[in-house]
Motif scaffolding. Sequence first.
Motif, mmCIF file in Angstrom:
data_model
loop_
_atom_site.group_PDB
_atom_site.id
_atom_site.type_symbol
_atom_site.label_atom_id
_atom_site.label_comp_id
_atom_site.label_asym_id
_atom_site.label_seq_id
_atom_site.Cartn_x
_atom_site.Cartn_y
_atom_site.Cartn_z
ATOM 1 N N VAL A 136 0.835 -1.206 0.000
ATOM 2 C CA VAL A 136 0.000 0.000 0.000
ATOM 3 C C VAL A 136 0.870 1.256 0.000
ATOM 4 N N ASP A 137 1.892 1.251 0.836
ATOM 5 C CA ASP A 137 2.799 2.411 0.877
ATOM 6 C C ASP A 137 3.516 2.591 -0.462
ATOM 7 N N ARG A 138 3.927 1.470 -1.038
ATOM 8 C CA ARG A 138 4.617 1.567 -2.340
ATOM 9 C C ARG A 138 3.668 2.129 -3.406
ATOM 10 N N PHE A 139 2.388 1.718 -3.321
ATOM 11 C CA PHE A 139 1.402 2.232 -4.276
ATOM 12 C C PHE A 139 1.280 3.754 -4.153
ATOM 13 N N TYR A 140 1.127 4.254 -2.915
ATOM 14 C CA TYR A 140 1.017 5.706 -2.722
ATOM 15 C C TYR A 140 2.261 6.419 -3.251
ATOM 16 N N ASP A 141 3.440 5.840 -2.967
ATOM 17 C CA ASP A 141 4.684 6.475 -3.427
ATOM 18 C C ASP A 141 4.726 6.555 -4.948
ATOM 19 N N ARG A 142 4.368 5.456 -5.595
ATOM 20 C CA ARG A 142 4.414 5.438 -7.066
ATOM 21 C C ARG A 142 3.379 6.390 -7.657
ATOM 22 N N LEU A 143 2.208 6.439 -7.026
ATOM 23 C CA LEU A 143 1.154 7.340 -7.517
ATOM 24 C C LEU A 143 1.608 8.791 -7.422
ATOM 25 N N ARG A 144 2.247 9.138 -6.289
ATOM 26 C CA ARG A 144 2.730 10.519 -6.112
ATOM 27 C C ARG A 144 3.866 10.820 -7.093
ATOM 28 N N THR A 145 4.653 9.799 -7.425
ATOM 29 C CA THR A 145 5.748 10.008 -8.375
ATOM 30 C C THR A 145 5.202 10.242 -9.783
ATOM 31 N N ILE A 146 4.222 9.431 -10.146
ATOM 32 C CA ILE A 146 3.637 9.566 -11.492
ATOM 33 C C ILE A 146 2.925 10.904 -11.637
ATOM 34 N N LEU A 191 -8.849 7.840 -7.694
ATOM 35 C CA LEU A 191 -9.728 8.946 -7.324
ATOM 36 C C LEU A 191 -9.929 8.984 -5.816
ATOM 37 N N THR A 192 -9.847 10.154 -5.249
ATOM 38 C CA THR A 192 -10.378 10.340 -3.903
ATOM 39 C C THR A 192 -10.905 11.758 -3.767
ATOM 40 N N PRO A 193 -12.212 11.894 -3.546
ATOM 41 C CA PRO A 193 -12.779 13.227 -3.387
ATOM 42 C C PRO A 193 -12.331 13.887 -2.093
ATOM 43 N N VAL A 194 -11.692 13.123 -1.195
ATOM 44 C CA VAL A 194 -11.260 13.679 0.090
ATOM 45 C C VAL A 194 -9.781 14.037 0.049
ATOM 46 N N GLY A 195 -8.943 13.143 -0.470
ATOM 47 C CA GLY A 195 -7.516 13.404 -0.532
ATOM 48 C C GLY A 195 -6.722 12.221 -0.043
ATOM 49 N N LEU A 196 -5.416 12.252 -0.304
ATOM 50 C CA LEU A 196 -4.552 11.159 0.137
ATOM 51 C C LEU A 196 -4.035 11.384 1.554
ATOM 52 N N ASN A 197 -4.289 12.586 2.091
ATOM 53 C CA ASN A 197 -3.789 12.885 3.429
ATOM 54 C C ASN A 197 -4.513 12.051 4.481
ATOM 55 N N ASP A 198 -3.913 11.885 5.622
ATOM 56 C CA ASP A 198 -4.505 11.150 6.750
ATOM 57 C C ASP A 198 -4.908 9.739 6.382
#
Length: 388
Positions: A279-289, A338-345
Amino acid sequence: MFTLAAGIWSAWGAAGGAAILLAGVSGALVFLRRTRQRRQTRETCPKCLAVGTLSAVMDGASPGLRVIHCRNFLTEVAGDAGEECGFEFLEHYRNLPKLSFTTLGAPGSGKTFWALQLYSHLIQGRYPGNVTFTRIEGPGAERFDQMVDFALNNRIAPSATQVSALPDPIVFAFQNHNRAARLRQCLVNLFDFPGEVTVRHTHSSTLRRRQLQADGYVFFLDPTLPAQLQGDALAKFVENVAALRQIPVGRQLDVPLAICLTKLDLLAAPHRGSSDGWVDRFYDRLRTIDPSGESLAPEVIDRRSELIREILPRLFPGWDMLRQAEGFFGPRWKLFPLTPVGLNDATSANAGSLVERMIEPYGICEPLLWMLDQNGAAVLPQGPTFRG
Ligand SMILES: [Zn+2]
């Protein structure tokens, strides 16, 4: 010699005459087809798609303006009594092409929250500078104004969408500044359908028919909901579209499908126990892309889509959800994070609540802009020049 030359000349003349006649006939056919299309556009209600039920009335609130009102009577909705469609819009927009986009997905999969974030983005001008969206007043806009106030200002999550009636679309006049585009302007009608229509109705129900008669679909996959429910809904959607549009077996549909993996911020919760940290790797890759979630570069959209595809087997083990959609939509489907709220928290204990969250939506406008692009607007190659 003279006879031969005359014969050749005569043959040339006949051929030229035939070519002129052919050009004239094909020109007349094109003219007739366009005239018929214009009449069809002018006479079709954007909400219920009835033809010939529109009439012009004076707008009581704005003297001098003429409003188009739909008098079609919908017998199969709103209980036994039925109701008039009653959709109204300014006559000024009557001749514009009208595109419908509809939401699909299981109840509680975040369709309405995405739609209200999209609405909020569009009225604030948070979209690329090469297009313009102008809100058209109506019951759909009134409802969404209220929901934006509740959800984004007062942090009260939107309630479930009514199942008893055809939803009022939110309507925007779309203007494309790309002069080379096939689609320069149109009315965009976005319908937020309740989840029950996706999971319970068949193609013979009025609501389901209208949901499927669209120029683009936004299908929501929710990582927190059961795989079987959503896999079945996606398979039923493909079957129903094929039946309603009478698409022969083996043929592909010429309409775009945006499959949105929503609630990205909640991915961590059900998979927190996984030991390999995917999951962490997914978030990292998404932020990189795409750090902003607002890029419209085609290669970024493709890379994000591939990334989602990679994690789907982890989210929904044992379910190859995409197989049917791939075969039916061919190249005209994409996966959107997609997240209408955000990736934070993302891992906090209150991640499921709107209260105390800093709302930073991710990837809100891309599905709509991509579907417009697929319908001839050519907005993607212009690049990610976001405003706001
Ligand atoms: Zn109507």
